[in-house]
Design a protein around this motif. Structure first.
Motif, PDB file in Angstrom:
ATOM      1  N   THR A  51      41.447  34.902  53.364  1.00  0.00           N
ATOM      2  CA  THR A  51      41.763  33.546  53.802  1.00  0.00           C
ATOM      3  C   THR A  51      42.793  32.921  52.858  1.00  0.00           C
ATOM      4  OG1 THR A  51      39.513  33.352  54.638  1.00  0.00           O
ATOM      5  CG2 THR A  51      40.756  31.308  54.365  1.00  0.00           C
ATOM      6  N   LEU A  52      42.567  33.092  51.551  1.00  0.00           N
ATOM      7  CA  LEU A  52      43.471  32.484  50.577  1.00  0.00           C
ATOM      8  C   LEU A  52      44.888  33.056  50.710  1.00  0.00           C
ATOM      9  CD1 LEU A  52      43.545  30.488  48.185  1.00  0.00           C
ATOM     10  CD2 LEU A  52      43.261  32.456  46.675  1.00  0.00           C
ATOM     11  N   VAL A  53      45.003  34.375  50.841  1.00  0.00           N
ATOM     12  CA  VAL A  53      46.359  34.927  50.924  1.00  0.00           C
ATOM     13  C   VAL A  53      47.009  34.618  52.269  1.00  0.00           C
ATOM     14  CG1 VAL A  53      46.063  36.692  49.168  1.00  0.00           C
ATOM     15  CG2 VAL A  53      45.551  37.255  51.540  1.00  0.00           C
ATOM     16  N   LYS A  54      46.195  34.463  53.307  1.00  0.00           N
ATOM     17  CA  LYS A  54      46.786  34.074  54.590  1.00  0.00           C
ATOM     18  C   LYS A  54      47.329  32.652  54.519  1.00  0.00           C
ATOM     19  CE  LYS A  54      43.958  36.917  57.646  1.00  0.00           C
ATOM     20  NZ  LYS A  54      42.738  36.754  58.450  1.00  0.00           N
ATOM     21  N   MET A  89      53.906  40.333  52.866  1.00  0.00           N
ATOM     22  CA  MET A  89      52.457  40.579  52.866  1.00  0.00           C
ATOM     23  C   MET A  89      52.105  41.858  53.609  1.00  0.00           C
ATOM     24  SD  MET A  89      49.376  38.068  53.363  1.00  0.00           S
ATOM     25  CE  MET A  89      47.934  38.320  54.324  1.00  0.00           C
ATOM     26  N   VAL A  90      51.205  42.623  52.998  1.00  0.00           N
ATOM     27  CA  VAL A  90      50.603  43.781  53.670  1.00  0.00           C
ATOM     28  C   VAL A  90      49.209  43.335  54.083  1.00  0.00           C
ATOM     29  CG1 VAL A  90      49.730  46.109  53.332  1.00  0.00           C
ATOM     30  CG2 VAL A  90      51.901  45.431  52.305  1.00  0.00           C
ATOM     31  N   PHE A  91      48.982  43.266  55.394  1.00  0.00           N
ATOM     32  CA  PHE A  91      47.729  42.701  55.881  1.00  0.00           C
ATOM     33  C   PHE A  91      46.571  43.684  55.775  1.00  0.00           C
ATOM     34  CE2 PHE A  91      50.801  39.986  57.817  1.00  0.00           C
ATOM     35  CZ  PHE A  91      50.178  38.765  57.907  1.00  0.00           C
ATOM     36  N   GLN A  92      45.379  43.126  55.622  1.00  0.00           N
ATOM     37  CA  GLN A  92      44.178  43.958  55.599  1.00  0.00           C
ATOM     38  C   GLN A  92      43.979  44.612  56.963  1.00  0.00           C
ATOM     39  OE1 GLN A  92      40.555  41.779  54.814  1.00  0.00           O
ATOM     40  NE2 GLN A  92      39.435  43.648  54.344  1.00  0.00           N
ATOM     41  N   ASP A 167      46.773  43.140  50.706  1.00  0.00           N
ATOM     42  CA  ASP A 167      45.353  42.938  50.978  1.00  0.00           C
ATOM     43  C   ASP A 167      44.714  44.305  51.242  1.00  0.00           C
ATOM     44  OD1 ASP A 167      42.890  41.942  51.558  1.00  0.00           O
ATOM     45  OD2 ASP A 167      43.559  40.508  53.067  1.00  0.00           O
ATOM     46  N   GLU A 168      44.071  44.842  50.241  1.00  0.00           N
ATOM     47  CA  GLU A 168      43.411  46.144  50.304  1.00  0.00           C
ATOM     48  C   GLU A 168      44.327  47.257  50.836  1.00  0.00           C
ATOM     49  OE1 GLU A 168      39.448  46.159  51.757  1.00  0.00           O
ATOM     50  OE2 GLU A 168      39.089  44.112  51.131  1.00  0.00           O
ATOM     51  N   PRO A 169      45.426  47.500  50.123  1.00  0.00           N
ATOM     52  CA  PRO A 169      46.365  48.501  50.635  1.00  0.00           C
ATOM     53  C   PRO A 169      45.894  49.926  50.439  1.00  0.00           C
ATOM     54  CG  PRO A 169      47.116  47.723  48.515  1.00  0.00           C
ATOM     55  CD  PRO A 169      45.901  46.906  48.872  1.00  0.00           C
ATOM     56  N   THR A 170      44.963  50.153  49.530  1.00  0.00           N
ATOM     57  CA  THR A 170      44.665  51.546  49.190  1.00  0.00           C
ATOM     58  C   THR A 170      43.353  52.043  49.764  1.00  0.00           C
ATOM     59  OG1 THR A 170      43.643  50.813  47.154  1.00  0.00           O
ATOM     60  CG2 THR A 170      45.933  51.467  47.025  1.00  0.00           C
ATOM     61  N   SER A 171      42.661  51.203  50.573  1.00  0.00           N
ATOM     62  CA  SER A 171      41.333  51.658  51.016  1.00  0.00           C
ATOM     63  C   SER A 171      41.414  52.915  51.858  1.00  0.00           C
ATOM     64  CB  SER A 171      40.586  50.588  51.793  1.00  0.00           C
ATOM     65  OG  SER A 171      41.282  49.414  51.845  1.00  0.00           O
TER      66      SER A 171
END
Ligand code: ATP
Ligand code: MG
Lengths: 517, 307
Positions: A51-54, A89-92, A167-171
């Protein structure tokens, strides 16, 4: 990158507040990102990180709060505005165009025609240089989540942002991809780009980030230097409880009967550029967990679909569930004979995002949970089933009536895994079981899977996360190019030996691509 | 025999033209993810606006312009209701068709049965006089060539230009397009307006060239066929052209069979082109994968920019 000698932090946010119906996602949150800094944003599932990064990227409108960007107070109107300010931004949950090719997806992220000159060659060159190889002509629809993640990252890198939010790019990346990505990120930071990095992989955060802001339940709880804390300490600040390692489980007795047997399973991929499955033979006993390791795009999604019944096998005998030939059965029939499945793509595949949690629970659970009475949905029972998943798996949400898309990524993942585990399957196949869940929740999911196996179920885990496979699996196989290697006992395997198999051949000599730290 | 063939080809091309214009417009609209079922209404509005203007001023080109403006105006009405106010697109489109029919009947009441200036057929020295090829290729009015040119440009634009890529992207995922900084709603407005103008132009072709008179409901469901063509061609311009020509050919054949006095009910014969076109296009585009690749995933879905 910028000419004037910059001073002061690149981004300062104070008092950011966002209220969703029934959920205060951000409650007066502050965040400061310095120039050239790789800054981590940590917190348990549903803490309010996305939410914060969005808000920073102009996708979500805050109710309150002040943003100072590059020394100027700004109100970020929309993503276009954020991009013009130099924010990428790289989105989750990816924002890709499924019907378009990789190259088209990337071109759409580049504003001017000048930047698009020679794009094709640049994609190939840069993606290889960054260790995230991409084929520009493939249609996104046919790609696995790992490959999609690479597109998002490469697209963002080509935009030359001043602040890169990830946002969680490596999961869903493999260890070697992650290592190369980190080299790239460090180089970018040195060149003047700040990075705001969200991840649940605390080891990574310690290695990469020079500062971290930690959130819990929508509020700031700490600002720390990650390298000065242990992983355990970081996790405990995040989730406010202690973590213990899952208790080891005895191996299944060798006399146990096989519950899932694949016999020379051969499937042509329905996708143009997919990987065909070739002669896969495996046998899983009750009480056993088999881990399938491998680099994204080597046939994992085809294997998953062939097991769940989304792709039918030519010969019914090539998939046997509890001794019943099931190759010709669709997903519901396979559920009826006690097979349950969790696909990797949670939005749209695992869950219908616009439906409520109860409805999503119904879609998968109606046969095994007898949720239909006289052709009518038994809403009470369905709701109770959803309620139970929420309780047992500690899903943070307002209740069974919440829409699936209102859940944070990790919470939706917990719900989907819980939905299948609680159906008490004899055979469970999970693709990426802990994609994007926090340390506490990952432990809970791991324990649930282990308990299920201990109760006599055969479990297959398909994962790109080797650590996870080593924690869970009794035996490990590697999928490469649509073939599966002979399973080895986990206690006889090492990360290196598995990593070599992931690269392709079984030869001991490793080429540059294959080495795993 | 040659005369018959020429008549067949010429009238096939003519009958296909209004469909082609309207369907090309609707194709662009649907490519950005909007479903406008008001094509029939916009065509009728265009037909009467064009006819009345040409009749009052005596200038056909003004009529053509007025028709486009009428179609455009109606489509903007649709856009305000369905894109800005986010009403259901299907319902809004249906309402637009009903409105267009009523409105055209009202305005057109005084124009029934009177002639208006007709769009002239071009005549190129030498070329138009070649036997068979001359009349079939070089003997039409300007709108016939324009319709083909527009289709070609739209096809090229959608497939090969960055603008086309943006249109496809908005239709494939408006959220992703928005996240990349594209102004989804204005882009959709522009596409809807383009579709409206082309539907109006299709109407003008009906009332100023194809059957140069005004009659109530003179488009006779062609707007609906245009919408069907877009879907059943699986959003591919080339198949749109084939479908439109096929419709034109069946139209001619059914009239020809009627004129021969074959004992088939004429209502059934008139229905043949409509049914036949849809059936053939369905057979052509059964490939699920192809449809999935070309079908705009956002079709008919409302877009909300900020939460
Ligand atoms: N559109 C929405 N409507 C209602 N509630 C929402 C919406 N989006 C998010 N929320 C809620 O806001 C809270 C914070 O969500 P957010 O996605 O920011 O979490 P997160 O920290 O990114 O978690 P994760 O690590 O699981 O991705 C969650 O409880 C979530 O349920
Ligand atoms: Mg998140």
């Amino acid at each position: 990158m910028n000419d004037a000698v910059p001073s002061g932090p690149l981004l300062t946010m104070t008092g950011m507040t966002k209220q969703y119906p029934g959920c205060l996602a951000n409650d007066h949150v502050s965040l400061t990102v310095e120039r050239n800094q790789i800054h981590a944003l940590l917190g348990e599932n549903g803490a309010g990180k996305s939410t914060l990064v969005k808000i920073i990227y102009g996708v979500v409108k805050p109710d309150e709060g002040e943003i100072v960007w590059d020394g100027q107070k700004v109100t970020i109107q929309n993503p276009g505005h954020a991009q013009r300010l130099g924010i990428g931004m790289v989105f989750q949950h990816f924002s890709l165009f499924e019907a378009l090719t990789v190259q088209e997806n990337i071109a759409l992220g580049l504003g001017s025609a000048k930047e698009r000159v020679g794009l094709r060659e640049r994609i190939v060159r840069i993606s290889n240089e960054y260790g995230l190889p991409l084929d520009p002509d493939r249609v996104v629809h046919d790609l696995s989540v790992g490959e999609r993640q690479r597109i998002e990252i490469v697209r963002c890198l080509l935009q030359n942002p001043k602040l890169l939010i990830m946002d969680e790019p490596t999961s869903v990346l493999t260890p070697s991809e992650v290592r190369k990505l980190f080299v790239t990120l460090r180089r970018l930071a040195a060149e003047g780009c700040s990075i705001l990095y969200i991840s649940h992989k605390l080891e990574e955060v310690r290695a990469l980030c020079s500062a971290a802001t930690i959130m819990r339940l929508g509020k700031n709880v700490a600002r720390v230097i990650p390298a000065e804390k242990t992983v355990k300490e970081l996790a405990e600040i995040m989730i406010n409880m202690d973590l213990h390692a899952p208790t080891p489980r005895p191996l299944a007795p060798s006399s146990a009967p096989p519950r899932l047997v694949l016999d020379k399973l051969t499937i042509r991929s329905p996708n143009h550029f997919g990987t065909d499955l070739k002669d896969i033979s495996l046998s899983l006993k009750g009480g056993e967990i088999l881990g399938i390791a491998g680099i994204a795009g080597n046939g994992q999604s085809e294997l998953m679909d062939a097991l769940s019944g989304e792709i039918l096998a030519g010969k019914p005998e090539s998939v046997m569930i509890d001794g019943i030939a099931a190759g010709h059965m669709g997903p519901h029939e396979r559920r009826r004979i006690h097979g349950c499945f969790v696909p990797e793509e949670r939005n749209g595949h695992g869950a219908v995002t616009t439906m409520t949690l109860a409805e999503n629970a119904f879609l998968s659970g109606f046969t095994r949970r007898a949720l239909v009475r006289f052709g009518v949905i038994d809403t009470k029972k369905t709701s109770a089933f959803a309620e139970n998943i929420i309780k047992v798996f500690d899903v943070r949400t307002t209740g069974p009536k919440a829409q699936a898309r209102s859940l944070s990524g990790g919470n939706l993942q917990k719900f989907l895994v819980g939905r299948e585990v609680l159906q008490e399957p004899a055979v469970l196949v999970i693709n990426q079981p802990t994609w994007g869940v926090d340390a506490g929740a990952a432990l809970a999911i791991h324990e649930a899977i282990m308990a299920l196996a201990e109760g006599g179920a055969a479990v297959m885990i398909i994962s790109q996360d080797l650590d996870e496979i080593f924690v869970l699996a009794d035996r490990i196989s590697v999928i490469a190019g649509g073939r599966v290697s002979e399973p080895v006992l986990t206690r006889d395997a090492t990360v290196e030996s598995i990593g070599r198999l992931m690269g392709g051949g079984s030869a001991p000599a490793a080429t540059g691509e294959m080495e795993i730290a | 025999m040659t005369a018959l063939l020429v008549a067949f080809l010429v009238s096939t091309i003519a009958a296909a033209t209004p469909l082609l214009l309207a369907a090309t417009g609707e194709l662009v609209v649907e490519k950005v993810g909007v479903l406008n079922l008001g094509v029939e209404g916009m065509m009728l509005a265009g037909a009467i606006a064009g006819f009345a203007t040409a009749n009052e001023t005596g200038i056909t080109s003004l009529g053509v312009l007025a028709a486009m403006i009428a179609g455009l105006a109606l489509s903007l009405l649709f856009a305000v209701i369905s894109l800005t106010l986010q009403a259901n697109q299907t319902a809004t489109g249906l309402a637009l068709t009903i409105f267009g029919r009523g409105f055209s009947a009202l305005v057109g009441a005084g124009y029934v049965g009177i002639p208006a200036p007709t769009l002239p057929k071009i005549h190129l020295p030498v070329l138009s006089d070649i036997p068979v090829l001359g009349p079939v290729i070089f003997g039409h009015d300007i709108l016939v060539y324009l319709s083909l040119a527009i289709l070609a440009v739209v096809a090229w634009c959608i497939r090969s230009t960055h603008l086309g890529l943006i249109l496809r992207a908005v239709g494939d995922s408006h959220d992703a397009a928005h996240a990349l900084g594209y102004a989804v709603v204005p882009i959709r407005y522009a596409a809807v307006a383009f579709g409206g103008a082309l539907a109006g132009l299709a109407g003008a072709y009906m009332s100023l060239a194809y059957t140069p008179l005004w009659a109530q409901d003179m488009t006779a469901g062609r707007g609906w066929v245009a919408v069907a063509l877009v879907t059943f061609s699986a959003w591919r311009p080339f198949w749109l052209l084939i479908g439109a020509w096929f419709f034109g050919a069946l139209m001619y054949l059914s009239l020809y069979v009627q004129a021969l006095g074959v004992a088939v009910p004429s209502a059934l014969l008139s229905a043949v082109p409509y049914i036949g076109t849809v059936v053939v296009l369905v057979l052509i585009s059964r490939d699920a994968r192809r449809i999935r690749l070309h079908r705009p995933a956002m079709l008919g879905r409302p877009f909300q920019a900020r939460v």
